[in-house]
Motif scaffolding. Structure first.
Motif, PDB file in Angstrom:
ATOM      1  N   ALA A   1       9.464 -34.393  18.894  1.00  0.00           N
ATOM      2  CA  ALA A   1       9.331 -35.501  19.841  1.00  0.00           C
ATOM      3  C   ALA A   1       7.913 -35.433  20.393  1.00  0.00           C
ATOM      4  CB  ALA A   1      10.355 -35.390  20.964  1.00  0.00           C
ATOM      5  N   ALA A   2       7.129 -36.460  20.102  1.00  0.00           N
ATOM      6  CA  ALA A   2       5.714 -36.411  20.465  1.00  0.00           C
ATOM      7  C   ALA A   2       5.248 -37.732  21.047  1.00  0.00           C
ATOM      8  CB  ALA A   2       4.875 -36.072  19.235  1.00  0.00           C
ATOM      9  N   PRO A   3       4.508 -37.687  22.170  1.00  0.00           N
ATOM     10  CA  PRO A   3       3.931 -38.918  22.725  1.00  0.00           C
ATOM     11  C   PRO A   3       2.716 -39.359  21.915  1.00  0.00           C
ATOM     12  CG  PRO A   3       3.312 -37.026  24.058  1.00  0.00           C
ATOM     13  CD  PRO A   3       4.244 -36.511  23.011  1.00  0.00           C
ATOM     14  N   LEU A   4       2.615 -40.658  21.651  1.00  0.00           N
ATOM     15  CA  LEU A   4       1.490 -41.212  20.913  1.00  0.00           C
ATOM     16  C   LEU A   4       0.780 -42.228  21.789  1.00  0.00           C
ATOM     17  CD1 LEU A   4       3.064 -41.804  17.363  1.00  0.00           C
ATOM     18  CD2 LEU A   4       1.785 -39.824  18.180  1.00  0.00           C
ATOM     19  N   ALA A   5      -0.516 -42.063  21.936  1.00  0.00           N
ATOM     20  CA  ALA A   5      -1.308 -42.962  22.773  1.00  0.00           C
ATOM     21  C   ALA A   5      -1.440 -44.322  22.104  1.00  0.00           C
ATOM     22  CB  ALA A   5      -2.684 -42.367  23.024  1.00  0.00           C
ATOM     23  N   ALA A   6      -1.710 -45.340  22.889  1.00  0.00           N
ATOM     24  CA  ALA A   6      -1.940 -46.690  22.355  1.00  0.00           C
ATOM     25  C   ALA A   6      -3.058 -46.650  21.333  1.00  0.00           C
ATOM     26  CB  ALA A   6      -2.278 -47.651  23.485  1.00  0.00           C
ATOM     27  N   GLY A   7      -2.826 -47.296  20.185  1.00  0.00           N
ATOM     28  CA  GLY A   7      -3.836 -47.351  19.138  1.00  0.00           C
ATOM     29  C   GLY A   7      -3.758 -46.219  18.136  1.00  0.00           C
ATOM     30  N   THR A   8      -2.951 -45.197  18.412  1.00  0.00           N
ATOM     31  CA  THR A   8      -2.771 -44.122  17.429  1.00  0.00           C
ATOM     32  C   THR A   8      -2.194 -44.690  16.135  1.00  0.00           C
ATOM     33  OG1 THR A   8      -2.362 -42.536  19.211  1.00  0.00           O
ATOM     34  CG2 THR A   8      -1.680 -41.893  17.000  1.00  0.00           C
ATOM     35  N   LEU A   9      -1.281 -45.630  16.278  1.00  0.00           N
ATOM     36  CA  LEU A   9      -0.698 -46.345  15.148  1.00  0.00           C
ATOM     37  C   LEU A   9      -1.221 -47.772  15.156  1.00  0.00           C
ATOM     38  CD1 LEU A   9       1.469 -46.522  12.842  1.00  0.00           C
ATOM     39  CD2 LEU A   9       3.095 -47.212  14.613  1.00  0.00           C
ATOM     40  N   THR A  10      -1.671 -48.244  14.012  1.00  0.00           N
ATOM     41  CA  THR A  10      -2.112 -49.636  13.884  1.00  0.00           C
ATOM     42  C   THR A  10      -1.310 -50.316  12.786  1.00  0.00           C
ATOM     43  OG1 THR A  10      -3.875 -49.091  12.303  1.00  0.00           O
ATOM     44  CG2 THR A  10      -4.463 -49.098  14.652  1.00  0.00           C
ATOM     45  N   VAL A  11      -1.105 -51.614  12.928  1.00  0.00           N
ATOM     46  CA  VAL A  11      -0.400 -52.425  11.934  1.00  0.00           C
ATOM     47  C   VAL A  11      -1.264 -53.640  11.645  1.00  0.00           C
ATOM     48  CG1 VAL A  11       1.672 -53.748  11.410  1.00  0.00           C
ATOM     49  CG2 VAL A  11       1.846 -51.650  12.756  1.00  0.00           C
ATOM     50  N   ALA A  12      -1.665 -53.791  10.386  1.00  0.00           N
ATOM     51  CA  ALA A  12      -2.532 -54.907   9.989  1.00  0.00           C
ATOM     52  C   ALA A  12      -3.774 -54.971  10.877  1.00  0.00           C
ATOM     53  CB  ALA A  12      -1.775 -56.222  10.025  1.00  0.00           C
ATOM     54  N   GLY A  13      -4.309 -53.803  11.213  1.00  0.00           N
ATOM     55  CA  GLY A  13      -5.523 -53.745  12.021  1.00  0.00           C
ATOM     56  C   GLY A  13      -5.305 -53.878  13.506  1.00  0.00           C
ATOM     57  N   SER A  14      -4.074 -54.120  13.949  1.00  0.00           N
ATOM     58  CA  SER A  14      -3.787 -54.300  15.364  1.00  0.00           C
ATOM     59  C   SER A  14      -3.160 -53.035  15.933  1.00  0.00           C
ATOM     60  CB  SER A  14      -2.832 -55.480  15.579  1.00  0.00           C
ATOM     61  OG  SER A  14      -3.405 -56.679  15.110  1.00  0.00           O
TER      62      SER A  14
END
Length: 581
Positions: free
Chosen positions: A74-87
């Protein structure tokens, strides 16, 4: 009697108590009373979801406990760590784990239901079950597709949903898992049954409350999973979003093998290259012939056949496609081709001539890449293995298995018998565990206020649009001729399997589904957009005609309505020029 699936295996009958119905009604915003405009009882209105903040993410690995479940991270991910279609995707918690770890008595391999959940920091109070496609076998990123090929539109996670994704009970690619009897059932329906209560409990642990509203969605096999959930989990979900629902998948796959056998009847065609029977130029020619006969039936000559039903009556494959008087040159089909190809459109049959699957609609998308992918490749490389090993009884081992050999050496009748068979080890046939219990009986979800939205590309070459039309017509018949107060079906002209084709194949159906479920706003149309030039994310649709303006829009209309050009309208690139009639 309502059939409720046991979380450990086959379905068992359970009586639904009247106090459960009363309790469900009490949870609704508008209650169970009232009358509709036609004098029938009005359907309940479900209350809107309310959000809550995420608690300590990392603690979930040690604090969350559920039967037969192991949380591995269980890990927290900051905004932008994952992108979808460049977003960028917003900040969230990623939880990974598995359920029901076991060793197979059939093949000796280890199995479990692997999953990941993504829990947004800013949660909207909703849960989305992401049903994945193909043969499953891997845990896809838990994003939650919102309909169509919509990489730039957003996703359920970014919209604030808690989302789960799973491998449906096996962690290997390909059909070999079909040797294990329980893995078959988990893939068919039981993974969703097992995961649903765990996911809701995990959400409650993370946010201090469970989801107010729950949604289930996917395309292709994910659409099949969704329609199964309407009959096997009708009390657990409030909205169902099914794309290209191959709800009779074993029959659809067998029909695709039938198509390959028909292609092999064209002189000069070999199993190594089925495309020679119906190459790109000839498919484009047939597409043009369909447009010449059908394009204007909706009032606009725009490269889209909106009036699908009228086209099936107007177009005649033998009459309207030129027959070659000499050699094939891309402008005609030979007599042998027409004889071989006609049954692919009219619908697959067994050796007695009995039709066992739906017809392929005449539509402009036959020229698209989806047709080639499914008819020339998947028919021998994917469908054969699934029929032989995942659905057939007894299963055929994948050791030394060659799909093209199985295609040419095994009759359709033998395949149909195998997918309908059972024995002392495989107690449910594929026609049971892969299909909805009773697809036209959705009274349980209907009567509690849940809603269903289904979309399907008219040019889908593997799961036929016409099969979904039959499903919806049966649903209408079971509801006094009108199911639109709780279930709506949207055809996407030109679109292939889930995406592509000369079509407006980008659209958001999750937002209107939520508005329908929680606000009572029935989706009278959904705006769809064509993908134009390539983007940085590579999201272009190569099947879009160059004559179309980038970003062309159209309304997708609930069946049986058709998008027709408004009187006096001249802008053929804008949805505002069309209305659902």
């Amino acid at each position: 009697m309502t059939k409720i699936p046991d979380v450990s295996g086959p379905v068992r009958p359970v009586r639904v108590a009247s106090h459960w119905i009363a309790a469900a009604c009490a949870a609704l915003l508008a209650g169970c009373g009232g009358d509709g405009d036609d004098g029938s009882a009005a359907l309940p209105q479900l209350a809107a979801a309310t959000g809550a903040p995420l608690g300590a993410c990392a603690d979930l690995a040690s604090t969350f406990s559920f039967a037969n479940t192991t949380i591995t991270s269980a890990a927290p991910l900051a905004a932008g760590t994952l992108t979808v279609a460049g977003s960028p995707v917003g900040a969230h918690c990623q939880v990974r784990g598995e359920m029901y770890r076991r060793t197979s008595p059939q093949d000796g391999n280890g199995y479990a239901i692997g999953f990941e959940m993504r829990l947004p920091n800013s949660w909207n109070g909703r849960f989305f079950y992401q049903a994945n496609g193909g043969l499953d076998g891997s845990v896809g990123t838990a994003l939650g597709a919102i309909g169509g090929s919509a990489p730039n539109f957003s996703n359920a996670l970014n919209m604030g949903f808690a989302v789960i994704s799973s491998d449906a009970g096996h962690d290997t690619a390909g059909p070999a898992f079909g040797i294990d009897a329980q893995a078959r059932l988990d893939y068919g329906y039981n993974a969703a049954v097992k995961l649903t209560p765990m996911a809701k409990a995990l959400i409650a642990s993370a946010y201090g409350k469970g989801p107010d509203r729950s949604y289930f969605g996917g395309c292709s096999n994910g659409g099949r999973h969704t329609l199964l959930a309407t009959t096997r989990l009708p009390e657990q979900y409030d909205g169902f979003l099914a794309g290209a629902p191959g709800y009779r998948l074993p029959l659809a796959a067998t029909a695709n093998v039938f198509s390959a056998k028909q292609l092999l009847l064209v002189p000069g065609t070999t199993v190594d290259d089925l495309s020679t029977a119906f190459p790109t130029a000839e498919r484009a020619m047939v597409s043009s012939a369909i447009l010449a006969k059908c394009d204007a039936l909706d009032g606009a000559t725009d490269g889209i056949v909106q009036d699908v039903a009228a086209c099936q009556k107007a177009f005649d494959f033998t009459r309207d496609v030129p027959t070659c008087s000499g050699a094939r040159d891309g402008t005609c089909l030979s007599a042998d081709q027409k004889t071989a190809l006609a049954p692919i459109f009219s619908g697959a049959t067994d050796s007695t001539g009995k039709k066992f699957y739906a017809s392929l609609a005449y539509d402009a998308g036959i020229s698209g890449t989806s047709f080639a992918t499914w008819k020339f490749g998947a028919s021998k490389n994917l469908d054969t293995g699934a029929i032989a090993t995942v659905w057939g009884v007894p299963p055929i081992s994948q050791t030394g298995f060659v799909g093209s050999d199985y295609l040419t050496s095994t009759s359709v009748d033998t395949m149909l018998a195998a997918i309908a068979a059972t024995d002392s080890t495989y107690l449910e046939s594929a026609l049971s565990f892969m299909q909805p219990v009773d697809p036209s009986n959705l009274s349980t979800l209907k009567n509690r206020g849940a809603k269903v939205m289904v979309y399907h590309g008219v040019s889908d070459p593997i799961f036929m649009h016409d099969d979904t039309v039959t499903w919806y017509e049966n649903l209408r018949s079971a509801n006094n001729g009108n199911a639109s107060d709780f279930a709506r079906f949207y055809a996407v002209p030109g679109m292939g399997h889930c995406a592509g084709g000369p079509a407006t194949d980008q659209f958001d159906m999750l937002t209107p589904l939520v508005n329908w479920v929680e606000k009572g706003q029935a989706p009278d149309s959904v705006i769809a957009t064509a993908r134009g030039l390539p983007t940085a994310a590579g999201a272009a649709n190569v099947d879009i005609p160059t004559s179309w303006a980038p970003g062309r829009t159209r309304p997708l209309c609930p069946y049986p309505q058709v998008a027709r050009l408004k009187a006096g309208a001249t802008d053929l690139e804008s949805a505002s020029s069309f209305s659902c009639q």
